[in-house]
Design an enzyme around this catalytic site. Structure first.
Site, PDB file in Angstrom:
ATOM      1  N   SER A   9       9.517  -9.866  -5.839  1.00  0.00           N
ATOM      2  CA  SER A   9       8.658  -8.863  -5.213  1.00  0.00           C
ATOM      3  C   SER A   9       7.541  -9.537  -4.429  1.00  0.00           C
ATOM      4  O   SER A   9       6.766 -10.335  -4.980  1.00  0.00           O
ATOM      5  CB  SER A   9       8.051  -7.950  -6.277  1.00  0.00           C
ATOM      6  OG  SER A   9       7.043  -7.141  -5.699  1.00  0.00           O
ATOM      7  N   HIS A  34      12.265  -7.704  -2.575  1.00  0.00           N
ATOM      8  CA  HIS A  34      11.723  -6.405  -2.995  1.00  0.00           C
ATOM      9  C   HIS A  34      10.367  -6.219  -2.333  1.00  0.00           C
ATOM     10  O   HIS A  34       9.460  -7.046  -2.492  1.00  0.00           O
ATOM     11  CB  HIS A  34      11.590  -6.363  -4.515  1.00  0.00           C
ATOM     12  CG  HIS A  34      11.238  -5.014  -5.053  1.00  0.00           C
ATOM     13  ND1 HIS A  34      12.188  -4.067  -5.366  1.00  0.00           N
ATOM     14  CD2 HIS A  34      10.036  -4.451  -5.333  1.00  0.00           C
ATOM     15  CE1 HIS A  34      11.591  -2.983  -5.822  1.00  0.00           C
ATOM     16  NE2 HIS A  34      10.284  -3.182  -5.810  1.00  0.00           N
ATOM     17  N   ASP A  36       7.209  -3.751  -1.976  1.00  0.00           N
ATOM     18  CA  ASP A  36       6.489  -2.617  -2.552  1.00  0.00           C
ATOM     19  C   ASP A  36       5.538  -2.018  -1.523  1.00  0.00           C
ATOM     20  O   ASP A  36       4.539  -2.648  -1.152  1.00  0.00           O
ATOM     21  CB  ASP A  36       5.704  -3.056  -3.789  1.00  0.00           C
ATOM     22  CG  ASP A  36       6.610  -3.408  -4.954  1.00  0.00           C
ATOM     23  OD1 ASP A  36       7.363  -2.521  -5.389  1.00  0.00           O
ATOM     24  OD2 ASP A  36       6.567  -4.558  -5.421  1.00  0.00           O
ATOM     25  N   MET A  38       2.831   0.749  -0.851  1.00  0.00           N
ATOM     26  CA  MET A  38       1.916   1.623  -1.589  1.00  0.00           C
ATOM     27  C   MET A  38       0.945   2.284  -0.624  1.00  0.00           C
ATOM     28  O   MET A  38       0.441   1.632   0.299  1.00  0.00           O
ATOM     29  CB  MET A  38       1.143   0.818  -2.632  1.00  0.00           C
ATOM     30  CG  MET A  38       2.009   0.042  -3.601  1.00  0.00           C
ATOM     31  SD  MET A  38       0.975  -0.878  -4.765  1.00  0.00           S
ATOM     32  CE  MET A  38       2.237  -1.791  -5.676  1.00  0.00           C
ATOM     33  N   HIS A  67      10.638  -0.379  -1.485  1.00  0.00           N
ATOM     34  CA  HIS A  67      10.316   0.519  -2.599  1.00  0.00           C
ATOM     35  C   HIS A  67       9.126   1.370  -2.181  1.00  0.00           C
ATOM     36  O   HIS A  67       7.982   0.896  -2.140  1.00  0.00           O
ATOM     37  CB  HIS A  67      10.008  -0.331  -3.828  1.00  0.00           C
ATOM     38  CG  HIS A  67       9.608   0.447  -5.034  1.00  0.00           C
ATOM     39  ND1 HIS A  67       9.058  -0.156  -6.154  1.00  0.00           N
ATOM     40  CD2 HIS A  67       9.675   1.773  -5.335  1.00  0.00           C
ATOM     41  CE1 HIS A  67       8.802   0.766  -7.067  1.00  0.00           C
ATOM     42  NE2 HIS A  67       9.159   1.939  -6.589  1.00  0.00           N
ATOM     43  N   MET A  69       6.426   3.645  -2.764  1.00  0.00           N
ATOM     44  CA  MET A  69       5.518   4.266  -3.721  1.00  0.00           C
ATOM     45  C   MET A  69       4.477   5.033  -2.919  1.00  0.00           C
ATOM     46  O   MET A  69       3.296   4.676  -2.865  1.00  0.00           O
ATOM     47  CB  MET A  69       4.888   3.198  -4.618  1.00  0.00           C
ATOM     48  CG  MET A  69       5.876   2.630  -5.615  1.00  0.00           C
ATOM     49  SD  MET A  69       5.164   1.363  -6.674  1.00  0.00           S
ATOM     50  CE  MET A  69       5.428  -0.075  -5.635  1.00  0.00           C
ATOM     51  N   MET A 138      11.233   1.604 -13.733  1.00  0.00           N
ATOM     52  CA  MET A 138       9.918   0.971 -13.795  1.00  0.00           C
ATOM     53  C   MET A 138       9.566   0.738 -15.261  1.00  0.00           C
ATOM     54  O   MET A 138       9.514   1.688 -16.050  1.00  0.00           O
ATOM     55  CB  MET A 138       8.860   1.851 -13.135  1.00  0.00           C
ATOM     56  CG  MET A 138       9.031   2.050 -11.640  1.00  0.00           C
ATOM     57  SD  MET A 138       8.876   0.521 -10.683  1.00  0.00           S
ATOM     58  CE  MET A 138       7.213  -0.013 -11.128  1.00  0.00           C
ATOM     59  N   GLY A 143       1.927   0.334  -9.317  1.00  0.00           N
ATOM     60  CA  GLY A 143       0.671   0.233  -8.595  1.00  0.00           C
ATOM     61  C   GLY A 143       0.001  -1.117  -8.641  1.00  0.00           C
ATOM     62  O   GLY A 143      -0.756  -1.476  -7.743  1.00  0.00           O
ATOM     63  N   PHE A 144       0.328  -1.919  -9.664  1.00  0.00           N
ATOM     64  CA  PHE A 144      -0.303  -3.223  -9.804  1.00  0.00           C
ATOM     65  C   PHE A 144       0.709  -4.250 -10.317  1.00  0.00           C
ATOM     66  O   PHE A 144       1.562  -3.918 -11.152  1.00  0.00           O
ATOM     67  CB  PHE A 144      -1.478  -3.170 -10.793  1.00  0.00           C
ATOM     68  CG  PHE A 144      -2.584  -2.243 -10.372  1.00  0.00           C
ATOM     69  CD1 PHE A 144      -3.576  -2.674  -9.507  1.00  0.00           C
ATOM     70  CD2 PHE A 144      -2.614  -0.940 -10.828  1.00  0.00           C
ATOM     71  CE1 PHE A 144      -4.587  -1.809  -9.113  1.00  0.00           C
ATOM     72  CE2 PHE A 144      -3.620  -0.069 -10.449  1.00  0.00           C
ATOM     73  CZ  PHE A 144      -4.617  -0.508  -9.579  1.00  0.00           C
ATOM     74  N   ASP A 176      11.979  -3.213 -12.857  1.00  0.00           N
ATOM     75  CA  ASP A 176      10.780  -3.723 -12.200  1.00  0.00           C
ATOM     76  C   ASP A 176       9.572  -3.552 -13.102  1.00  0.00           C
ATOM     77  O   ASP A 176       9.221  -2.436 -13.481  1.00  0.00           O
ATOM     78  CB  ASP A 176      10.574  -2.947 -10.889  1.00  0.00           C
ATOM     79  CG  ASP A 176       9.381  -3.443 -10.090  1.00  0.00           C
ATOM     80  OD1 ASP A 176       8.721  -4.403 -10.525  1.00  0.00           O
ATOM     81  OD2 ASP A 176       9.116  -2.864  -9.021  1.00  0.00           O
ATOM     82  N   GLY A 177       8.947  -4.689 -13.450  1.00  0.00           N
ATOM     83  CA  GLY A 177       7.688  -4.620 -14.180  1.00  0.00           C
ATOM     84  C   GLY A 177       7.647  -5.471 -15.428  1.00  0.00           C
ATOM     85  O   GLY A 177       8.376  -5.208 -16.383  1.00  0.00           O
ATOM     86  N   GLY A 178       6.829  -6.508 -15.415  1.00  0.00           N
ATOM     87  CA  GLY A 178       6.634  -7.321 -16.600  1.00  0.00           C
ATOM     88  C   GLY A 178       7.818  -8.167 -17.003  1.00  0.00           C
ATOM     89  O   GLY A 178       7.922  -8.592 -18.160  1.00  0.00           O
ATOM     90  N   GLY A 198       7.714 -10.385  -9.864  1.00  0.00           N
ATOM     91  CA  GLY A 198       6.663 -10.738  -8.924  1.00  0.00           C
ATOM     92  C   GLY A 198       5.862 -11.929  -9.382  1.00  0.00           C
ATOM     93  O   GLY A 198       6.121 -13.066  -8.994  1.00  0.00           O
ATOM     94  N   SER A 199       4.893 -11.702 -10.259  1.00  0.00           N
ATOM     95  CA  SER A 199       3.989 -12.770 -10.673  1.00  0.00           C
ATOM     96  C   SER A 199       4.720 -13.890 -11.406  1.00  0.00           C
ATOM     97  O   SER A 199       4.416 -15.072 -11.200  1.00  0.00           O
ATOM     98  CB  SER A 199       2.863 -12.208 -11.546  1.00  0.00           C
ATOM     99  OG  SER A 199       3.376 -11.484 -12.647  1.00  0.00           O
TER     100      SER A 199
END
Length: 210
Positions: A9, A34, A36, A38, A67, A69, A138, A143-144, A176-178, A198-199
């Site tokens: 991402s 990916h 994002d 927003m 994506h 959002m 998700m 959002g973050f 997606d997420g964590g 992402g991170s």
């Protein structure tokens, strides 16, 4: 895609050097980019729009999963396709005419994805699953970047896999997420086809393939 693939991402990339971010994705075995988008309304932050997608499109041949959002995603589809999107993924929670949007995306020759937030059950998608190419689960509140995966959301992956097999659907399951080295095994074992990271990816913590 015949196996689980990685979709880094850009949300966690260095926005001042997206060319380098795309090069990292290619070098480290990413299969999808990916993106994002927003709008500061459906989610708190504002990221980037069509001009940015258009400017980076010539820098890689990898498919772009945009994506959305955003509120009223139906108003943004044609312009993001024109900018270079290959997949358009929008949220169940922010539109009424889901089937119409999916048809529109397909008429433009692109793949259609539907996303659900952590508080949304899989069951609400029963009528649209035969038509979509991708379901995005998700596992954090959108959002973050950099949030911790909500473990209960992983169960949705297994439910979607079971529904696909039972009904002979063809959608891919994206998560997606964590997703990081500590959580990725449970996500893959549950049946994810696409891993959005992402991170963990851009920090170098997540190596691919596993």
């Amino acid at each position: 895609m015949e196996k689980t693939v990685l979709a880094p991402s850009l949300l966690s990339a260095d926005f001042s050097n997206l060319a380098d971010a795309l090069a990292q994705i290619e070098k480290n075995n990413g299969s999808v980019v990916h993106i994002d988008v927003m709008d500061g309304r459906f989610v708190p932050q504002i990221t980037y729009g069509q001009p940015v997608v258009k400017s980076i499109r010539p820098l890689t041949k990898l498919p772009f999963d945009v994506h959305l959002m955003v509120e009223h995603p139906e108003d943004q589809i044609e312009s993001f396709v024109a900018a270079g999107a290959d997949w358009i993924t929008f949220h169940y929670e922010n539109t009424v005419h889901i089937h119409r949007i999916v048809e529109h995306i397909h008429l433009l020759g692109k793949k259609a994805g539907i996303a659900i937030c952590p508080g949304t059950p899989v069951e609400v998608l029963s009528e649209i699953l035969p038509f979509v190419d991708l379901v995005l689960v998700m596992t954090v509140n959108p959002g973050f970047g950099g949030q911790k995966l909500i473990p209960q959301c992983v169960k949705k992956i297994a439910v979607l896999k079971e529904l696909r097999e039972k009904n002979k659907y063809s959608y891919k399951i994206s998560v997606d997420g964590g997703v990081n080295p500590e959580t990725i095994s449970s996500v893959i074992e549950s049946g994810a086809d696409v891993i959005v990271s992402g991170s963990a990816f851009f920090s170098g913590a997540l190596k691919w393939p596993m």
